[in-house]
Design a protein around this motif. Structure first.
Motif, PDB file in Angstrom:
ATOM      1  N   HIS A  24       0.793  -1.020   0.123  1.00 37.51           N
ATOM      2  CA  HIS A  24      -0.053   0.054  -0.055  1.00 37.51           C
ATOM      3  C   HIS A  24       0.889   1.409   0.186  1.00 37.51           C
ATOM      4  N   ALA A  25       1.805   1.447   0.881  1.00 36.45           N
ATOM      5  CA  ALA A  25       2.699   2.420   1.076  1.00 36.45           C
ATOM      6  C   ALA A  25       3.685   2.593  -0.252  1.00 36.45           C
ATOM      7  N   LEU A  26       3.981   1.779  -0.968  1.00 36.39           N
ATOM      8  CA  LEU A  26       4.721   1.934  -2.280  1.00 36.39           C
ATOM      9  C   LEU A  26       3.851   2.486  -3.484  1.00 36.39           C
ATOM     10  N   ASN A  27       2.447   2.160  -3.351  1.00 36.44           N
ATOM     11  CA  ASN A  27       1.583   2.633  -4.284  1.00 36.44           C
ATOM     12  C   ASN A  27       0.897   3.984  -4.131  1.00 36.44           C
ATOM     13  N   TYR A  28       0.858   3.995  -2.836  1.00 33.88           N
ATOM     14  CA  TYR A  28      -0.210   5.054  -2.397  1.00 33.88           C
ATOM     15  C   TYR A  28       0.563   6.163  -1.488  1.00 33.88           C
ATOM     16  N   GLY A  29       1.832   6.128  -1.059  1.00 28.69           N
ATOM     17  CA  GLY A  29       2.443   6.868  -0.452  1.00 28.69           C
ATOM     18  C   GLY A  29       2.361   6.776   1.060  1.00 28.69           C
ATOM     19  N   THR A  30       1.508   5.853   1.558  1.00 24.32           N
ATOM     20  CA  THR A  30       1.224   6.005   2.866  1.00 24.32           C
ATOM     21  C   THR A  30       2.194   5.218   4.064  1.00 24.32           C
ATOM     22  N   GLY A  31       3.328   6.263   3.976  1.00 29.48           N
ATOM     23  CA  GLY A  31       4.298   5.988   5.008  1.00 29.48           C
ATOM     24  C   GLY A  31       4.559   7.210   5.829  1.00 29.48           C
ATOM     25  N   VAL A  32       5.094   7.086   6.932  1.00 33.67           N
ATOM     26  CA  VAL A  32       5.577   8.325   7.816  1.00 33.67           C
ATOM     27  C   VAL A  32       7.177   7.989   8.066  1.00 33.67           C
TER      28      VAL A  32
END
Ligand code: PMP
Length: 312
Positions: A24-32
């Motif tokens: 998810h984070a790689l596709n949508y940028g959902t990391g902090v």
């Protein structure tokens, strides 16, 4: 270089710390993420993490904006980072990169509770060479708005904003970018906060001008007030005020303090590094190397010359 990192609740080599292409984070940028420096001091024979507790407290608050859960307490995360420094026998200066992210590997933007985090520590030196001062350029991209993607949250996806700005600035021959807000005020650099000296005051944009509330920014404000008795103002800055400033500089974990001697082909002050920037840079250097006892509270000793304490 293949250091031991913390990934999926284990110590493993960096080369094995990989994610699925559908994450998810790689596709949508959902990391902090966070960025923490550690400086090795030869005299004390130890590596000191700089304001690591503040960084981890900020990280957990930022993760809450995206509703990413990082279970350990900030103090335990500082200890984990120290343990990584010990395991890797880092007897040199480092940069720590904690990253929390939405880990599900599937199609669809709706987030779930499958959260993960990792901590990587790597050797690190100078990020932005600034001994002669740097030439910054105001870019055409505007700083991301709080009601679009909160800039204060260090969200991975928001860094596309910084990537676009840095690419434009570098291709146009500048060392670093300066963002304006949508309302036209000076916000910050691509990965650093901005200060100017004007009429004897140290001025920096307020938290409400879409900046990331930098920990180095807070340190510099404290040093300026306490050690130089400077008046420090947080207020919006016009572009043309910056052109007329006596001095300007960037601050950040990676850039440390980088004096700006030109903006958009206009000299700032004399076009040389000014006295305030020079003194603050040296105070910041000393404080982060444990040479100013009153700021020892900013430093966390990792104990890199003592054996590993954890056996997980
Ligand atoms: N602004 C942005 C956009 C950044 O990415 C950073 C780096 N974290 C900063 C400012 C400086 O923040 P800090 O001093 O906490 O590193």
């Amino acid at each position: 270089m293949n250091p031991i990192v913390w990934f999926n609740n284990r110590f493993i080599p960096l080369s094995e710390a990989n994610v699925n292409i559908l994450t998810h984070a790689l596709n949508y940028g959902t990391g902090v993420f966070e960025g923490i420096r550690g400086y090795y001091d030869e005299t004390q024979r130890d590596l000191f993490l700089v304001r690591a507790l503040d960084h981890y407290e900020r990280w957990k608050k930022n993760c809450a904006i995206l509703r990413i859960d990082v279970p350990p307490a900030p103090a335990d995360l500082v200890e984990l980072t120290s343990e990584l420094c010990r395991r890797n026998e880092f007897h040199l200066s480092v940069y720590a990169r904690p990253l929390a992210y939405k880990a599900s590997a599937r199609i669809g933007v709706a987030p779930d509770n499958n959260d993960a985090y990792a901590v990587v520590v790597i050797p690190f030196g100078v990020y932005l060479e600034s001994d002669q001062g740097i030439h910054a350029g105001i870019v055409s991209w505007r700083r991301v708005e709080d009601n679009a993607i909160p800039g204060r949250a260090k969200i991975c996806g928001a860094y596309v904003n910084s990537v676009l700005a840095t690419d434009e600035a570098r291709r146009n021959g500048f060392d670093e970018a300066i963002f304006l807000t949508e309302s036209g005020h000076v916000a910050e650099g691509a990965t650093c906060n901005l200060f100017m000296v004007r009429n004897g005051q140290l001025v920096t944009p307020p938290a409400t001008d879409n900046i990331l509330e930098g920990i180095t920014r807070a340190s510099i404000m404290e040093l300026a007030k306490n050690e130089m008795r400077l008046e420090v103002l947080e207020r919006s800055i016009d572009r043309s005020e910056l052109y007329q400033a006596d001095e300007a500089f960037f601050t950040g974990t990676a850039v440390e303090l980088a004096p700006i001697v030109k903006v958009d082909h206009r000299n700032i002050g004399s076009g040389q590094i000014g006295p305030v920037a020079r003194q603050l840079k040296s105070l910041y250097f000393d404080a982060t190397r444990g040479r100013l006892p009153q700021y020892a509270r900013w430093l966390h000793p990792t104990g890199v010359h003592t054996p590993s304490l954890v056996t997980a």
